[in-house]
Design a protein around this motif. Structure first.
Motif, PDB file in Angstrom:
ATOM      1  N   ALA A  69      36.183 -15.401  13.253  1.00 60.61           N
ATOM      2  CA  ALA A  69      35.938 -13.976  13.016  1.00 60.61           C
ATOM      3  C   ALA A  69      34.556 -13.724  12.428  1.00 60.61           C
ATOM      4  CB  ALA A  69      37.003 -13.417  12.082  1.00 60.61           C
ATOM      5  N   VAL A  70      34.177 -14.506  11.412  1.00 56.68           N
ATOM      6  CA  VAL A  70      32.931 -14.239  10.674  1.00 56.68           C
ATOM      7  C   VAL A  70      31.699 -14.784  11.385  1.00 56.68           C
ATOM      8  CG1 VAL A  70      31.686 -14.773   8.542  1.00 56.68           C
ATOM      9  CG2 VAL A  70      34.065 -14.084   8.456  1.00 56.68           C
ATOM     10  N   LEU A  71      31.795 -15.966  11.925  1.00 61.75           N
ATOM     11  CA  LEU A  71      30.598 -16.613  12.457  1.00 61.75           C
ATOM     12  C   LEU A  71      30.452 -16.537  13.971  1.00 61.75           C
ATOM     13  CD1 LEU A  71      30.533 -19.785  10.207  1.00 61.75           C
ATOM     14  CD2 LEU A  71      29.344 -17.630   9.899  1.00 61.75           C
ATOM     15  N   ILE A  72      31.475 -16.102  14.666  1.00 65.49           N
ATOM     16  CA  ILE A  72      31.384 -16.055  16.126  1.00 65.49           C
ATOM     17  C   ILE A  72      31.542 -14.623  16.636  1.00 65.49           C
ATOM     18  CG2 ILE A  72      32.382 -16.884  18.289  1.00 65.49           C
ATOM     19  CD1 ILE A  72      33.180 -19.442  16.676  1.00 65.49           C
ATOM     20  N   THR A  73      32.726 -14.041  16.479  1.00 65.11           N
ATOM     21  CA  THR A  73      32.941 -12.713  17.052  1.00 65.11           C
ATOM     22  C   THR A  73      32.237 -11.600  16.278  1.00 65.11           C
ATOM     23  OG1 THR A  73      35.029 -12.423  15.861  1.00 65.11           O
ATOM     24  CG2 THR A  73      35.145 -13.354  18.090  1.00 65.11           C
ATOM     25  N   GLY A  74      32.109 -11.749  14.967  1.00 64.05           N
ATOM     26  CA  GLY A  74      31.405 -10.736  14.176  1.00 64.05           C
ATOM     27  C   GLY A  74      29.963 -10.548  14.609  1.00 64.05           C
ATOM     28  N   PRO A  75      29.177 -11.622  14.689  1.00 58.45           N
ATOM     29  CA  PRO A  75      27.801 -11.456  15.165  1.00 58.45           C
ATOM     30  C   PRO A  75      27.697 -10.960  16.609  1.00 58.45           C
ATOM     31  CG  PRO A  75      27.997 -13.482  13.941  1.00 58.45           C
ATOM     32  CD  PRO A  75      29.391 -12.945  14.106  1.00 58.45           C
ATOM     33  N   ILE A  76      28.639 -11.358  17.457  1.00 60.11           N
ATOM     34  CA  ILE A  76      28.612 -10.854  18.830  1.00 60.11           C
ATOM     35  C   ILE A  76      28.833  -9.340  18.830  1.00 60.11           C
ATOM     36  CG2 ILE A  76      29.857 -10.861  21.038  1.00 60.11           C
ATOM     37  CD1 ILE A  76      30.326 -13.883  20.546  1.00 60.11           C
ATOM     38  N   TRP A  77      29.810  -8.883  18.043  1.00 61.21           N
ATOM     39  CA  TRP A  77      30.061  -7.448  17.955  1.00 61.21           C
ATOM     40  C   TRP A  77      28.858  -6.726  17.343  1.00 61.21           C
ATOM     41  CZ3 TRP A  77      30.317  -4.043  13.862  1.00 61.21           C
ATOM     42  CH2 TRP A  77      30.786  -2.769  14.187  1.00 61.21           C
ATOM     43  N   ALA A  78      28.267  -7.311  16.297  1.00 56.13           N
ATOM     44  CA  ALA A  78      27.100  -6.690  15.655  1.00 56.13           C
ATOM     45  C   ALA A  78      25.938  -6.563  16.636  1.00 56.13           C
ATOM     46  CB  ALA A  78      26.677  -7.502  14.433  1.00 56.13           C
ATOM     47  N   HIS A  79      25.764  -7.567  17.469  1.00 58.66           N
ATOM     48  CA  HIS A  79      24.689  -7.495  18.466  1.00 58.66           C
ATOM     49  C   HIS A  79      24.930  -6.360  19.455  1.00 58.66           C
ATOM     50  CE1 HIS A  79      21.360  -8.818  20.876  1.00 58.66           C
ATOM     51  NE2 HIS A  79      22.148  -8.910  21.943  1.00 58.66           N
ATOM     52  N   GLU A  80      26.173  -6.184  19.843  1.00 59.61           N
ATOM     53  CA  GLU A  80      26.498  -5.078  20.747  1.00 59.61           C
ATOM     54  C   GLU A  80      26.336  -3.717  20.058  1.00 59.61           C
ATOM     55  OE1 GLU A  80      27.288  -5.072  24.054  1.00 59.61           O
ATOM     56  OE2 GLU A  80      26.732  -7.192  23.960  1.00 59.61           O
ATOM     57  N   ALA A  81      26.706  -3.645  18.787  1.00 57.37           N
ATOM     58  CA  ALA A  81      26.663  -2.364  18.066  1.00 57.37           C
ATOM     59  C   ALA A  81      25.269  -2.006  17.574  1.00 57.37           C
ATOM     60  CB  ALA A  81      27.635  -2.403  16.883  1.00 57.37           C
ATOM     61  N   TRP A  82      24.539  -2.989  17.035  1.00 58.07           N
ATOM     62  CA  TRP A  82      23.269  -2.704  16.376  1.00 58.07           C
ATOM     63  C   TRP A  82      22.082  -3.481  16.941  1.00 58.07           C
ATOM     64  CZ3 TRP A  82      27.050  -4.008  12.215  1.00 58.07           C
ATOM     65  CH2 TRP A  82      27.750  -2.884  11.798  1.00 58.07           C
ATOM     66  N   SER A  83      22.285  -4.212  18.026  1.00 51.54           N
ATOM     67  CA  SER A  83      21.238  -5.002  18.681  1.00 51.54           C
ATOM     68  C   SER A  83      20.679  -6.113  17.796  1.00 51.54           C
ATOM     69  CB  SER A  83      20.088  -4.102  19.158  1.00 51.54           C
ATOM     70  OG  SER A  83      20.574  -3.159  20.075  1.00 51.54           O
ATOM     71  N   ARG A  84      21.460  -6.546  16.833  1.00 54.07           N
ATOM     72  CA  ARG A  84      21.072  -7.665  15.963  1.00 54.07           C
ATOM     73  C   ARG A  84      22.320  -8.471  15.653  1.00 54.07           C
ATOM     74  NH1 ARG A  84      17.310  -5.671  11.170  1.00 54.07           N
ATOM     75  NH2 ARG A  84      16.976  -7.886  11.048  1.00 54.07           N
ATOM     76  N   TYR A  85      22.182  -9.790  15.643  1.00 49.18           N
ATOM     77  CA  TYR A  85      23.314 -10.642  15.305  1.00 49.18           C
ATOM     78  C   TYR A  85      23.586 -10.660  13.804  1.00 49.18           C
ATOM     79  CZ  TYR A  85      23.291 -12.454  20.043  1.00 49.18           C
ATOM     80  OH  TYR A  85      23.367 -12.568  21.402  1.00 49.18           O
ATOM     81  N   TRP A  86      22.519 -10.597  13.029  1.00 48.75           N
ATOM     82  CA  TRP A  86      22.633 -10.686  11.577  1.00 48.75           C
ATOM     83  C   TRP A  86      21.656  -9.699  10.972  1.00 48.75           C
ATOM     84  CZ3 TRP A  86      25.992 -13.153   8.470  1.00 48.75           C
ATOM     85  CH2 TRP A  86      25.684 -13.277   7.131  1.00 48.75           C
ATOM     86  N   ASN A  87      22.131  -8.898  10.013  1.00 51.92           N
ATOM     87  CA  ASN A  87      21.286  -7.849   9.467  1.00 51.92           C
ATOM     88  C   ASN A  87      21.147  -7.936   7.948  1.00 51.92           C
ATOM     89  OD1 ASN A  87      19.654  -5.606   9.795  1.00 51.92           O
ATOM     90  ND2 ASN A  87      21.328  -4.180   9.442  1.00 51.92           N
TER      91      ASN A  87
END
Length: 102
Positions: A12-30
């Motif tokens: 959840a934290v290290l795989i799907t979370g960053p993928i979702w963040a990239h789709e939502a905010w165009s960044r994997y980690w913010n």
């Protein structure tokens, strides 16, 4: 329980979370407070499982480290909403009345 939940948290934290963040905010980690505290929680539980598996921690020491993990988890879910004003994950319009500057 921890040995089962840790891979789920990792996914959840290290795989799907960053993928979702990239789709939502165009960044994997913010460096958002929620993201950082989710990673801190992951590190605490990784340390807990490592200490149990390699250093032989049992009993009170292992339980204390597990409680630190629970505290970081609850701070991430609840505390960040009260103390972080710049979180992308904060969906409230304003801070609670007891924390507002008078």
């Amino acid at each position: 329980m921890h040995a089962f939940a840790f891979p789920v948290w990792t996914f959840a934290v290290l795989i799907t979370g960053p993928i979702w963040a990239h789709e939502a905010w165009s960044r994997y980690w913010n460096w958002d407070p929620k993201e950082v505290w989710a990673f801190i929680t992951w590190v605490v539980y990784a340390g807990y499982l490592h200490a149990r598996a390699t250093a032989g921690w049992k009993g009170r020491r292992a339980a204390m480290l597990a409680l630190v993990g629970v505290a970081t988890l609850w701070f991430n879910f609840i505390g960040i909403n009260y103390f972080a004003t710049s979180s992308q994950h904060s969906y409230a319009d304003e801070r609670p009345a007891f924390l507002a500057d008078s």
